[in-house]
Design a protein around this motif. Structure first.
Motif, PDB file in Angstrom:
ATOM      1  N   ARG A 169      48.914  19.989 -89.627  1.00 15.17           N
ATOM      2  CA  ARG A 169      49.359  19.665 -88.278  1.00 15.17           C
ATOM      3  C   ARG A 169      48.203  19.766 -87.288  1.00 15.17           C
ATOM      4  N   ALA A 170      47.303  20.736 -87.521  1.00 17.81           N
ATOM      5  CA  ALA A 170      46.221  20.952 -86.562  1.00 17.81           C
ATOM      6  C   ALA A 170      45.065  19.980 -86.780  1.00 17.81           C
ATOM      7  N   MET A 171      44.688  19.727 -88.033  1.00 23.01           N
ATOM      8  CA  MET A 171      43.414  19.053 -88.296  1.00 23.01           C
ATOM      9  C   MET A 171      43.520  17.547 -88.518  1.00 23.01           C
ATOM     10  N   VAL A 172      44.598  17.096 -89.172  1.00 24.41           N
ATOM     11  CA  VAL A 172      44.630  15.680 -89.552  1.00 24.41           C
ATOM     12  C   VAL A 172      44.609  14.750 -88.332  1.00 24.41           C
ATOM     13  N   PRO A 173      45.422  15.020 -87.291  1.00 21.10           N
ATOM     14  CA  PRO A 173      45.344  14.140 -86.114  1.00 21.10           C
ATOM     15  C   PRO A 173      43.958  14.166 -85.466  1.00 21.10           C
ATOM     16  N   ALA A 174      43.331  15.350 -85.417  1.00 20.26           N
ATOM     17  CA  ALA A 174      42.001  15.451 -84.808  1.00 20.26           C
ATOM     18  C   ALA A 174      40.985  14.618 -85.587  1.00 20.26           C
ATOM     19  N   MET A 175      41.058  14.696 -86.926  1.00 22.08           N
ATOM     20  CA  MET A 175      40.091  13.944 -87.735  1.00 22.08           C
ATOM     21  C   MET A 175      40.327  12.447 -87.603  1.00 22.08           C
ATOM     22  N   GLU A 176      41.603  12.060 -87.543  1.00 22.61           N
ATOM     23  CA  GLU A 176      41.909  10.638 -87.429  1.00 22.61           C
ATOM     24  C   GLU A 176      41.376  10.073 -86.109  1.00 22.61           C
ATOM     25  N   ARG A 177      41.477  10.884 -85.037  1.00 27.80           N
ATOM     26  CA  ARG A 177      40.998  10.441 -83.735  1.00 27.80           C
ATOM     27  C   ARG A 177      39.503  10.171 -83.766  1.00 27.80           C
ATOM     28  N   GLU A 178      38.753  10.940 -84.560  1.00 32.10           N
ATOM     29  CA  GLU A 178      37.307  10.716 -84.632  1.00 32.10           C
ATOM     30  C   GLU A 178      36.943   9.609 -85.602  1.00 32.10           C
ATOM     31  N   GLY A 179      37.956   8.995 -86.239  1.00 31.23           N
ATOM     32  CA  GLY A 179      37.678   7.828 -87.055  1.00 31.23           C
ATOM     33  C   GLY A 179      37.687   8.052 -88.558  1.00 31.23           C
ATOM     34  N   TYR A 180      38.202   9.196 -89.011  1.00 35.95           N
ATOM     35  CA  TYR A 180      38.301   9.389 -90.453  1.00 35.95           C
ATOM     36  C   TYR A 180      39.557   8.718 -90.981  1.00 35.95           C
ATOM     37  N   ASP A 181      39.507   8.393 -92.261  1.00 43.85           N
ATOM     38  CA  ASP A 181      40.690   7.886 -92.938  1.00 43.85           C
ATOM     39  C   ASP A 181      41.713   9.012 -93.045  1.00 43.85           C
ATOM     40  N   ARG A 182      43.000   8.680 -92.794  1.00 46.41           N
ATOM     41  CA  ARG A 182      44.000   9.739 -92.739  1.00 46.41           C
ATOM     42  C   ARG A 182      44.214  10.398 -94.102  1.00 46.41           C
ATOM     43  N   GLY A 183      44.147   9.587 -95.150  1.00 49.66           N
ATOM     44  CA  GLY A 183      44.300  10.142 -96.501  1.00 49.66           C
ATOM     45  C   GLY A 183      43.199  11.136 -96.805  1.00 49.66           C
ATOM     46  N   PHE A 184      41.948  10.798 -96.411  1.00 49.49           N
ATOM     47  CA  PHE A 184      40.829  11.705 -96.641  1.00 49.49           C
ATOM     48  C   PHE A 184      40.993  12.975 -95.819  1.00 49.49           C
ATOM     49  N   ALA A 185      41.433  12.828 -94.563  1.00 47.98           N
ATOM     50  CA  ALA A 185      41.648  13.999 -93.713  1.00 47.98           C
ATOM     51  C   ALA A 185      42.670  14.940 -94.344  1.00 47.98           C
ATOM     52  N   ALA A 186      43.774  14.368 -94.825  1.00 47.84           N
ATOM     53  CA  ALA A 186      44.808  15.195 -95.443  1.00 47.84           C
ATOM     54  C   ALA A 186      44.284  15.838 -96.723  1.00 47.84           C
ATOM     55  N   ALA A 187      43.446  15.101 -97.470  1.00 49.44           N
ATOM     56  CA  ALA A 187      42.910  15.644 -98.721  1.00 49.44           C
ATOM     57  C   ALA A 187      41.999  16.837 -98.457  1.00 49.44           C
ATOM     58  N   THR A 188      41.130  16.730 -97.422  1.00 47.20           N
ATOM     59  CA  THR A 188      40.238  17.849 -97.110  1.00 47.20           C
ATOM     60  C   THR A 188      41.056  19.079 -96.739  1.00 47.20           C
ATOM     61  N   THR A 189      42.110  18.863 -95.950  1.00 47.92           N
ATOM     62  CA  THR A 189      42.946  19.987 -95.539  1.00 47.92           C
ATOM     63  C   THR A 189      43.631  20.619 -96.745  1.00 47.92           C
ATOM     64  N   ALA A 190      44.169  19.762 -97.617  1.00 49.69           N
ATOM     65  CA  ALA A 190      44.857  20.277 -98.802  1.00 49.69           C
ATOM     66  C   ALA A 190      43.884  21.055 -99.672  1.00 49.69           C
ATOM     67  N   ALA A 191      42.644  20.529 -99.823  1.00 44.44           N
ATOM     68  CA  ALA A 191      41.648  21.218-100.639  1.00 44.44           C
ATOM     69  C   ALA A 191      41.325  22.572-100.017  1.00 44.44           C
ATOM     70  N   GLY A 192      41.219  22.605 -98.686  1.00 46.17           N
ATOM     71  CA  GLY A 192      40.967  23.878 -98.011  1.00 46.17           C
ATOM     72  C   GLY A 192      42.068  24.882 -98.309  1.00 46.17           C
ATOM     73  N   GLY A 193      43.296  24.384 -98.464  1.00 43.75           N
ATOM     74  CA  GLY A 193      44.423  25.250 -98.784  1.00 43.75           C
ATOM     75  C   GLY A 193      44.264  25.938-100.129  1.00 43.75           C
ATOM     76  N   LEU A 194      43.452  25.333-101.008  1.00 45.20           N
ATOM     77  CA  LEU A 194      43.201  25.937-102.320  1.00 45.20           C
ATOM     78  C   LEU A 194      42.502  27.282-102.199  1.00 45.20           C
ATOM     79  N   LEU A 195      41.843  27.495-101.047  1.00 43.54           N
ATOM     80  CA  LEU A 195      41.130  28.762-100.868  1.00 43.54           C
ATOM     81  C   LEU A 195      42.102  29.905-100.621  1.00 43.54           C
ATOM     82  N   ALA A 196      43.303  29.579-100.132  1.00 40.71           N
ATOM     83  CA  ALA A 196      44.259  30.618 -99.746  1.00 40.71           C
ATOM     84  C   ALA A 196      44.581  31.602-100.862  1.00 40.71           C
ATOM     85  N   PRO A 197      44.766  31.131-102.094  1.00 41.54           N
ATOM     86  CA  PRO A 197      45.152  32.099-103.118  1.00 41.54           C
ATOM     87  C   PRO A 197      44.036  33.044-103.525  1.00 41.54           C
ATOM     88  N   VAL A 198      42.785  32.785-103.176  1.00 44.59           N
ATOM     89  CA  VAL A 198      41.709  33.646-103.658  1.00 44.59           C
ATOM     90  C   VAL A 198      41.111  34.539-102.589  1.00 44.59           C
TER      91      VAL A 198
END
Lengths: 420, 181
Positions: free
Chosen positions: A117-146
């Motif tokens: 909710r926080a990052m994807v709209p911001a990244m899209e506004r700067e011109g990133y592809d929305r799928g890539f923005a969501a993927a980076t966020t999801a990958a960042g979520g992988l850090l949560a369990p460790v």
């Protein structure tokens, strides 16, 4: 028959917790242990009677408070100071902010929900592809369990009966390695695709951003400090963290009012119950595991294949990737730990801490792998893209995590060195 | 028309469930904080931990029942998402029906566990009831709260009943019209 029912219900979009409970019912009626039906509801209830589980609503509440209280925003801003001007700066910010947040939220699913909710709209506004923005966020979520405090580690510590604080220490180096590998991936993707360029902040702005984020840094300090120093249990430090988050959001940042609390508690109740109800259903599903003596059968099978702990861990990794795809991380952890941990420590002499780190990363990876990656679906629904579009941008991150996972399996010291 | 009334009842009940669940979430936070404070002052209150755990249990089952009304549950939709619209609607109806079957089974299991008719037949005398049924549900104590545990276990039939209500309502009332909480 029971296995077939399990698969049909699971892939027929029946809620996962109901799938687990109905599979157990079907197993009981077929195995002729009808007496188990008398205590079925009691067994479900008993699945929730665990002090460690209290940490789940409390960590979720902390995450909600941080987000509503403007702390997430300020942490993202502080990250902007460090890397905002690089080409692809916002990608780096997303990963850095995710690393901060991982130290606070502790659940990959809620982290992905909050950060999408926080990052994807911001990244899209700067011109990133929305799928890539969501993927980076999801990958960042992988850090949560460790990165501590991790919900998976809390639950694993309860199941394995080992100190949760030590479990958190064991996760620190592997977590940093994962974050490092993500930066490598982003750099490589950045070389191939032209990322939009961001601006550096002026020095006074940068100072202001860092100062604003400093109080928010109290929260991870309170959580990790409380647990590691043995002052508070993970559950208690989660409660203290939520109190700090509320006071900061209300009195320091002025973005939270006491009247907002009812909506936050409502969301916390809703999200925490999804997880805890799954734990309750897994408790009756556990009967299937116990009555079929699955750990013993499995141990006999695996020990006949190999006596090398690393090869054993490789087999576990393969199996857990499969399980992680099918069943949500926490439910899967509850199902596999009682089966695999005795084999790992008893037959192969693997440290329970290393094993905990390995299966937690493994299951988190499963969160993002189709067909069942819950994290994938949450990222997709939060950022309004198709799961397949996210996956197309996500696979390099998944491979990076896989490499780190192999390293953690091969070098036990990666997870054990901080414990000595 | 009947579906609409039923849906309204289901909606009101789900909202009530979520309200109580939210209050319990707040109670959990306060109880755990109370524990931290009292322990720091070396004056721990012994029943707080157990109270927090059962607040969580009630919160979980109340919200889990409401989740059926609000369609919040986590499920694997990979295959069903590929279906064309009419088939998808049928698949959703089938899931609603399966959830109803589960709800009815839970009701039946709670009935087997609480044996209300046998209890009434024993004149609500738990000792006579135990002699008849060898079911000790009404005798089990809690560890520190000082009440019988079946009061806490009552959340299970309550959960099963709520689940049944929401599942029936979902079946007779198209799901797309259900509103957010």
């Amino acid at each position: 028959m029971t296995a077939a029912l399990f698969l049909v219900l699971l892939f027929g979009a029946v809620p996962i917790s109901i799938v687990l409970a109905m599979t157990a019912m079907s197993y009981i009626s077929q195995s002729g242990n009808a007496v188990l039906f008398d205590s079925f509801a009691q067994q479900m209830f008993a699945g929730t009677e665990n002090y460690g589980l209290l940490a789940i609503p409390l960590f979720m509440l902390t995450g909600e408070l941080m987000n509503e209280g403007g702390m997430t925003k300020r942490l993202v801003n502080a990250a902007r100071v460090l890397v905002g001007g690089f080409r692809g700066g916002l990608v780096w910010i997303n990963l850095l902010a995710n690393m901060f947040m991982a130290a606070i939220i502790g659940s990959a699913v809620s982290q992905i929900a909050v950060m999408s909710r926080a990052m994807v709209p911001a990244m899209e506004r700067e011109g990133y592809d929305r799928g890539f923005a969501a993927a980076t966020t999801a990958a960042g979520g992988l850090l949560a369990p460790v990165i501590p405090p991790s919900m998976l580690f809390v639950i694993y510590g309860v199941l394995a009966q080992i100190p949760i604080g030590d479990m958190f220490l064991a996760g620190i180096l592997p977590g940093l390695l994962m974050a490092g590998s993500f930066f490598v991936v982003v750099t490589l993707i950045g070389l191939a695709a032209e990322f939009p360029k961001g601006d550096w902040m002026s020095a006074p702005d940068a100072l202001r951003a860092i100062l604003a984020a400093l109080p928010a840094a109290l929260i991870p300090v309170a959580i990790i400090g409380g647990i590691v120093l043995g002052i508070a249990t993970p559950t208690e430090s989660a409660a203290v963290a939520s109190l700090i988050a509320f006071l900061l959001g209300w009195l320091v940042y002025g973005e939270l009012k006491p009247s907002h609390l009812s909506a936050l508690f409502l969301r916390t109740a809703q999200n925490a119950s999804l997880v805890i109800f799954m734990v309750a259903a897994a408790n009756v599903f556990g009967w299937v595991v116990i009555y079929e003596a699955i750990p013993q059968k499995l141990a006999a099978l695996i020990t006949s294949l190999t006596s090398d702990p690393f090869v054993f861990l490789l087999i576990v990794m393969g199996a857990l990737l499969l399980v992680g795809m099918l069943i949500d991380g926490i439910a899967a952890l509850i199902l596999v730990t009682p089966i695999l941990l005795p084999i790992a420590t008893g037959d192969y002499g693997i440290s329970p801490f290393q094993f905990g780190v390995v299966i937690s990363i493994n299951l988190a990876l499963g969160l993002l792998t189709p067909p069942v990656g819950v994290g994938l679906y949450i990222a997709a629904s939060m950022s309004d893209v198709k799961p397949t579009a996210i996956l197309a941008a996500l696979w390099p991150f998944l491979i990076a995590v896989l490499l780190v996972l192999l390293a953690v399996c091969y070098f036990p010291s990666l997870s054990l060195i901080l414990l000595d | 028309m009947r579906g609409r009334v039923l849906h309204r009842i289901s909606h009101a009940w789900a909202r009530a469930e979520m309200c109580v669940a939210a209050v319990l979430a707040a109670a959990i936070t306060c109880l755990v904080l109370l524990n931290v404070v009292t322990r720091a002052m070396s004056a721990s209150i012994f029943w707080v931990d157990e109270a927090a755990i059962y607040a969580m249990t009630w919160m979980t089952f109340l919200a889990a029942s409401a989740a059926v009304h609000f369609s919040h549950s986590v499920s694997v939709t990979l295959l069903t998402d590929m279906l064309p619209r009419p088939a998808l609607d049928i698949a959703r109806r089938v899931v609603d029906a399966i959830v109803l079957i589960f709800a009815l089974l839970m009701l039946w299991l709670c009935w087997r566990w609480f044996l209300p008719l046998d209890l009434a037949r024993a004149g609500f005398d738990s000792v006579a009831f135990q002699g008849e049924t060898f079911n000790f549900i009404y005798a089990e104590p809690t560890l520190t709260l000082g009440i019988r545990k079946f009061w806490l276990w009552l959340i299970m039939p309550l959960f099963a009943a709520g689940l049944t209500l929401h599942a029936v309502s979902n079946l007779v009332h198209p799901r797309s019209e259900t509103a957010a909480p």
